[in-house]
Design a protein around this motif. Structure first.
Motif, PDB file in Angstrom:
ATOM      1  N   ARG A  47      18.735  99.790 161.868  1.00 58.16           N
ATOM      2  CA  ARG A  47      19.254 101.010 161.249  1.00 58.16           C
ATOM      3  C   ARG A  47      19.838 100.718 159.859  1.00 58.16           C
ATOM      4  NH1 ARG A  47      20.497 105.171 165.092  1.00 58.16           N
ATOM      5  NH2 ARG A  47      22.569 105.609 164.272  1.00 58.16           N
ATOM      6  N   LYS A  48      20.518  99.587 159.738  1.00 55.00           N
ATOM      7  CA  LYS A  48      21.077  99.206 158.441  1.00 55.00           C
ATOM      8  C   LYS A  48      19.964  98.869 157.447  1.00 55.00           C
ATOM      9  CE  LYS A  48      25.335  97.363 160.496  1.00 55.00           C
ATOM     10  NZ  LYS A  48      26.538  97.619 159.650  1.00 55.00           N
ATOM     11  N   GLU A  49      18.986  98.094 157.891  1.00 48.85           N
ATOM     12  CA  GLU A  49      17.894  97.717 156.998  1.00 48.85           C
ATOM     13  C   GLU A  49      17.072  98.938 156.576  1.00 48.85           C
ATOM     14  OE1 GLU A  49      16.748  94.859 155.508  1.00 48.85           O
ATOM     15  OE2 GLU A  49      18.667  93.966 156.039  1.00 48.85           O
ATOM     16  N   ALA A  50      16.852  99.867 157.499  1.00 46.80           N
ATOM     17  CA  ALA A  50      16.137 101.092 157.134  1.00 46.80           C
ATOM     18  C   ALA A  50      16.895 101.845 156.043  1.00 46.80           C
ATOM     19  CB  ALA A  50      15.945 101.978 158.361  1.00 46.80           C
ATOM     20  N   THR A  51      18.224 101.878 156.151  1.00 46.25           N
ATOM     21  CA  THR A  51      19.028 102.571 155.149  1.00 46.25           C
ATOM     22  C   THR A  51      18.932 101.894 153.794  1.00 46.25           C
ATOM     23  OG1 THR A  51      20.585 103.299 156.870  1.00 46.25           O
ATOM     24  CG2 THR A  51      21.355 103.369 154.588  1.00 46.25           C
ATOM     25  N   THR A  52      19.037 100.564 153.757  1.00 45.66           N
ATOM     26  CA  THR A  52      18.973  99.868 152.474  1.00 45.66           C
ATOM     27  C   THR A  52      17.577  99.975 151.865  1.00 45.66           C
ATOM     28  OG1 THR A  52      18.450  97.720 153.504  1.00 45.66           O
ATOM     29  CG2 THR A  52      20.764  98.246 153.165  1.00 45.66           C
TER      30      THR A  52
ATOM     31  N   LEU B  35      28.305  98.793 155.735  1.00 47.34           N
ATOM     32  CA  LEU B  35      27.508  99.951 156.144  1.00 47.34           C
ATOM     33  C   LEU B  35      27.661 100.174 157.646  1.00 47.34           C
ATOM     34  CD1 LEU B  35      25.374 102.056 155.222  1.00 47.34           C
ATOM     35  CD2 LEU B  35      23.628 100.331 155.739  1.00 47.34           C
ATOM     36  N   ASP B  36      28.241 101.296 158.026  1.00 46.80           N
ATOM     37  CA  ASP B  36      28.438 101.627 159.440  1.00 46.80           C
ATOM     38  C   ASP B  36      27.325 102.567 159.893  1.00 46.80           C
ATOM     39  OD1 ASP B  36      29.444 103.195 161.824  1.00 46.80           O
ATOM     40  OD2 ASP B  36      31.138 101.825 161.554  1.00 46.80           O
ATOM     41  N   VAL B  37      26.619 102.194 160.965  1.00 45.77           N
ATOM     42  CA  VAL B  37      25.507 103.004 161.468  1.00 45.77           C
ATOM     43  C   VAL B  37      25.744 103.422 162.917  1.00 45.77           C
ATOM     44  CG1 VAL B  37      23.795 102.072 159.862  1.00 45.77           C
ATOM     45  CG2 VAL B  37      24.220 100.886 162.030  1.00 45.77           C
ATOM     46  N   THR B  38      26.991 103.557 163.279  1.00 41.30           N
ATOM     47  CA  THR B  38      27.314 103.934 164.657  1.00 41.30           C
ATOM     48  C   THR B  38      26.829 105.340 164.984  1.00 41.30           C
ATOM     49  OG1 THR B  38      29.287 102.543 164.550  1.00 41.30           O
ATOM     50  CG2 THR B  38      29.166 104.152 166.338  1.00 41.30           C
ATOM     51  N   GLY B  39      26.942 106.252 164.043  1.00 36.57           N
ATOM     52  CA  GLY B  39      26.563 107.645 164.278  1.00 36.57           C
ATOM     53  C   GLY B  39      25.157 107.955 163.791  1.00 36.57           C
ATOM     54  N   PRO B  40      24.789 109.230 163.799  1.00 38.90           N
ATOM     55  CA  PRO B  40      23.443 109.632 163.372  1.00 38.90           C
ATOM     56  C   PRO B  40      23.228 109.558 161.868  1.00 38.90           C
ATOM     57  CG  PRO B  40      24.756 111.563 163.915  1.00 38.90           C
ATOM     58  CD  PRO B  40      25.572 110.370 164.304  1.00 38.90           C
ATOM     59  N   ARG B  41      24.304 109.368 161.098  1.00 37.66           N
ATOM     60  CA  ARG B  41      24.193 109.246 159.650  1.00 37.66           C
ATOM     61  C   ARG B  41      25.066 108.073 159.209  1.00 37.66           C
ATOM     62  NH1 ARG B  41      24.495 115.301 157.152  1.00 37.66           N
ATOM     63  NH2 ARG B  41      23.231 114.313 155.518  1.00 37.66           N
ATOM     64  N   PRO B  42      24.545 107.186 158.362  1.00 34.84           N
ATOM     65  CA  PRO B  42      25.319 106.014 157.974  1.00 34.84           C
ATOM     66  C   PRO B  42      26.494 106.388 157.075  1.00 34.84           C
ATOM     67  CG  PRO B  42      23.307 106.146 156.679  1.00 34.84           C
ATOM     68  CD  PRO B  42      23.230 107.233 157.712  1.00 34.84           C
ATOM     69  N   SER B  43      27.497 105.517 157.084  1.00 35.88           N
ATOM     70  CA  SER B  43      28.648 105.709 156.211  1.00 35.88           C
ATOM     71  C   SER B  43      29.074 104.361 155.657  1.00 35.88           C
ATOM     72  CB  SER B  43      29.809 106.366 156.971  1.00 35.88           C
ATOM     73  OG  SER B  43      30.200 105.553 158.071  1.00 35.88           O
ATOM     74  N   LEU B  44      29.766 104.381 154.533  1.00 34.40           N
ATOM     75  CA  LEU B  44      30.236 103.161 153.894  1.00 34.40           C
ATOM     76  C   LEU B  44      31.704 102.922 154.226  1.00 34.40           C
ATOM     77  CD1 LEU B  44      28.578 103.487 150.370  1.00 34.40           C
ATOM     78  CD2 LEU B  44      27.937 101.906 152.193  1.00 34.40           C
ATOM     79  N   VAL B  45      32.079 101.659 154.366  1.00 30.63           N
ATOM     80  CA  VAL B  45      33.462 101.299 154.657  1.00 30.63           C
ATOM     81  C   VAL B  45      34.004 100.413 153.532  1.00 30.63           C
ATOM     82  CG1 VAL B  45      33.236 101.546 157.147  1.00 30.63           C
ATOM     83  CG2 VAL B  45      32.683  99.352 156.078  1.00 30.63           C
ATOM     84  N   THR B  46      33.595 100.691 152.315  1.00 28.59           N
ATOM     85  CA  THR B  46      34.057  99.957 151.150  1.00 28.59           C
ATOM     86  C   THR B  46      34.454 100.924 150.055  1.00 28.59           C
ATOM     87  OG1 THR B  46      33.441  98.345 149.437  1.00 28.59           O
ATOM     88  CG2 THR B  46      31.695  99.753 150.280  1.00 28.59           C
ATOM     89  N   ALA B  47      35.422 100.495 149.254  1.00 28.42           N
ATOM     90  CA  ALA B  47      35.841 101.316 148.118  1.00 28.42           C
ATOM     91  C   ALA B  47      35.137 100.894 146.836  1.00 28.42           C
ATOM     92  CB  ALA B  47      37.357 101.217 147.937  1.00 28.42           C
ATOM     93  N   ASP B  48      34.225  99.952 146.921  1.00 31.33           N
ATOM     94  CA  ASP B  48      33.500  99.457 145.750  1.00 31.33           C
ATOM     95  C   ASP B  48      32.639 100.580 145.182  1.00 31.33           C
ATOM     96  OD1 ASP B  48      31.908  98.221 143.883  1.00 31.33           O
ATOM     97  OD2 ASP B  48      31.398  96.502 145.142  1.00 31.33           O
ATOM     98  N   PRO B  49      32.891 101.033 143.953  1.00 36.97           N
ATOM     99  CA  PRO B  49      32.129 102.155 143.398  1.00 36.97           C
ATOM    100  C   PRO B  49      30.674 101.819 143.112  1.00 36.97           C
ATOM    101  CG  PRO B  49      33.563 101.206 141.723  1.00 36.97           C
ATOM    102  CD  PRO B  49      33.927 100.550 143.021  1.00 36.97           C
ATOM    103  N   SER B  50      30.335 100.526 143.058  1.00 35.61           N
ATOM    104  CA  SER B  50      28.947 100.145 142.789  1.00 35.61           C
ATOM    105  C   SER B  50      28.080 100.225 144.040  1.00 35.61           C
ATOM    106  CB  SER B  50      28.888  98.716 142.226  1.00 35.61           C
ATOM    107  OG  SER B  50      29.283  97.764 143.202  1.00 35.61           O
ATOM    108  N   VAL B  51      28.724 100.371 145.200  1.00 37.27           N
ATOM    109  CA  VAL B  51      27.989 100.487 146.466  1.00 37.27           C
ATOM    110  C   VAL B  51      28.038 101.942 146.889  1.00 37.27           C
ATOM    111  CG1 VAL B  51      27.860  99.743 148.861  1.00 37.27           C
ATOM    112  CG2 VAL B  51      28.624  98.134 147.098  1.00 37.27           C
TER     113      VAL B  51
ATOM    114  N   ALA C 115      13.570 101.683 163.267  1.00 35.30           N
ATOM    115  CA  ALA C 115      14.392 102.823 162.882  1.00 35.30           C
ATOM    116  C   ALA C 115      13.912 103.384 161.556  1.00 35.30           C
ATOM    117  CB  ALA C 115      15.861 102.407 162.780  1.00 35.30           C
ATOM    118  N   LEU C 116      14.222 104.664 161.344  1.00 35.79           N
ATOM    119  CA  LEU C 116      13.944 105.347 160.088  1.00 35.79           C
ATOM    120  C   LEU C 116      15.252 105.816 159.471  1.00 35.79           C
ATOM    121  CD1 LEU C 116      11.106 107.771 161.292  1.00 35.79           C
ATOM    122  CD2 LEU C 116      10.793 105.528 160.185  1.00 35.79           C
ATOM    123  N   ALA C 117      15.322 105.782 158.158  1.00 37.54           N
ATOM    124  CA  ALA C 117      16.386 106.444 157.409  1.00 37.54           C
ATOM    125  C   ALA C 117      15.702 107.407 156.453  1.00 37.54           C
ATOM    126  CB  ALA C 117      17.233 105.438 156.650  1.00 37.54           C
TER     127      ALA C 117
END
Length: 303
Positions: free
Chosen positions: A162-167, A181-197, A218-220
């Motif tokens: 799921r993570k690799e599909a997203t990237t 990158l958190d992929v626990t739910g149906p849509r990924p979310s970021l857990v970083t404050a880095d503005p470049s990510v 998996a598909l993203a």
């Protein structure tokens, strides 16, 4: 060549192609395709041949072109390399993504929005702790450690794909560390404050895809997918295509490929050559893409 209808909105076509040598398909390779065969062993050669030829054959069906006339742009948005960027066909009314293991090539095609696809094989149990520490967010890792030991490999593989599909959806130009990158739910979310990510807005949708035994896929996608159509590609080239192609040139391969047993795979009459490929070690990263694992020459990514 007659074109097929592009996938309807909210639909993704998934083509699963077994890796094996098809001499007729070598005639579809471009000069850059052939140059990338130099130094590969027999197994990696078969993966590369299957991937590049399958992409041309599949895209030709949607574009109404002869396979040899399909032009795939693989320029990297980040470093400019012409051969390892996110593949796409310029000005086409479709998007696609490709992934592979040593046994299978998966090509996902959408007619609306963008898609990233990932297929990977179950990691060896001895690799699990290091891979989990490198790939999972703190919350994901905590939940993973609470699973029974027998379930951890499959759970890690599902998260990894799921993570690799997203990237792969966002491309190498926006490298995302997997631990952010958190992929626990149906849509990924970021857990970083880095503005470049960052992720596309709105956030992508994640879809599980049935995969061969010992694999996860998996598909993203940028639009929600309600239907996944599973399609197969015949080995034989269409007669008109074969007649227009030059004679096959034997690919260069240094190491003989070992024989592998056939294993059952979900779905009718789809042969399996399932060879477990451990998820590559995260300790060595691609110098231009620090979030992407770097595998050996024999199993390097083929897009």
């Amino acid at each position: 060549m007659d074109s097929a209808a592009a996938p309807a909105p909210r639909t993704c076509d998934v083509w699963l192609v077994p890796v094996r040598r098809r001499e007729a398909w070598t005639r579809l390779l471009t000069v850059p395709d052939r140059e990338q065969l130099v130094g590969l062993d027999a197994l990696a050669t078969d993966v590369h041949l299957t991937s590049r030829a399958a992409q041309r054959l599949i895209l030709a069906r949607y574009l109404g072109l002869a396979p040899q006339d399909v032009v795939v742009d693989r320029a990297c948005d980040r470093c400019g390399d012409p051969q390892h960027g996110r593949p796409h066909v310029k000005d086409a009314a479709l998007d696609y993504s490709v992934s592979h293991t040593r046994a299978w090539v998966l090509v996902a095609v959408v007619g609306e929005g963008r898609v990233g696809a990932n297929l990977d094989a179950r990691p060896e149990d001895g690799d699990l702790d290091d891979l989990a520490a490198a790939a999972l967010t703190r919350a994901e890792h905590h939940a993973w450690r609470r699973l029974p030991a027998r379930d951890r490999a499959d759970a890690l593989l599902a998260s990894w794909t799921r993570k690799e599909a997203t990237t792969k959806l966002v491309g190498h130009g926006l490298a995302i560390p997997l631990r952010d990158l958190d992929v626990t739910g149906p849509r990924p979310s970021l857990v970083t404050a880095d503005p470049s990510v960052r992720l596309p807005h709105p956030r992508p949708y994640l879809t599980h895809v049935p995969a061969p035994a010992g694999h996860s896929a998996a598909l993203a996608t940028t639009t929600h997918v309600d239907q996944v159509r599973h399609l197969r590609l015949p080995d034989a080239l269409p007669e008109a295509v074969a007649d227009a192609l030059p004679e096959a040139v034997a690919p260069r391969a240094a190491v003989p490929r070992p024989s592998v047993p056939s294993l059952a795979v979900p779905g009718p009459s789809v042969p399996s050559l399932a060879v477990p490929r451990a998820v590559p070690s995260p300790r060595t990263a691609h110098p231009a893409h620090p979030s992407r694992p770097l595998t050996g020459t024999a199993a390097r990514p083929t897009y």
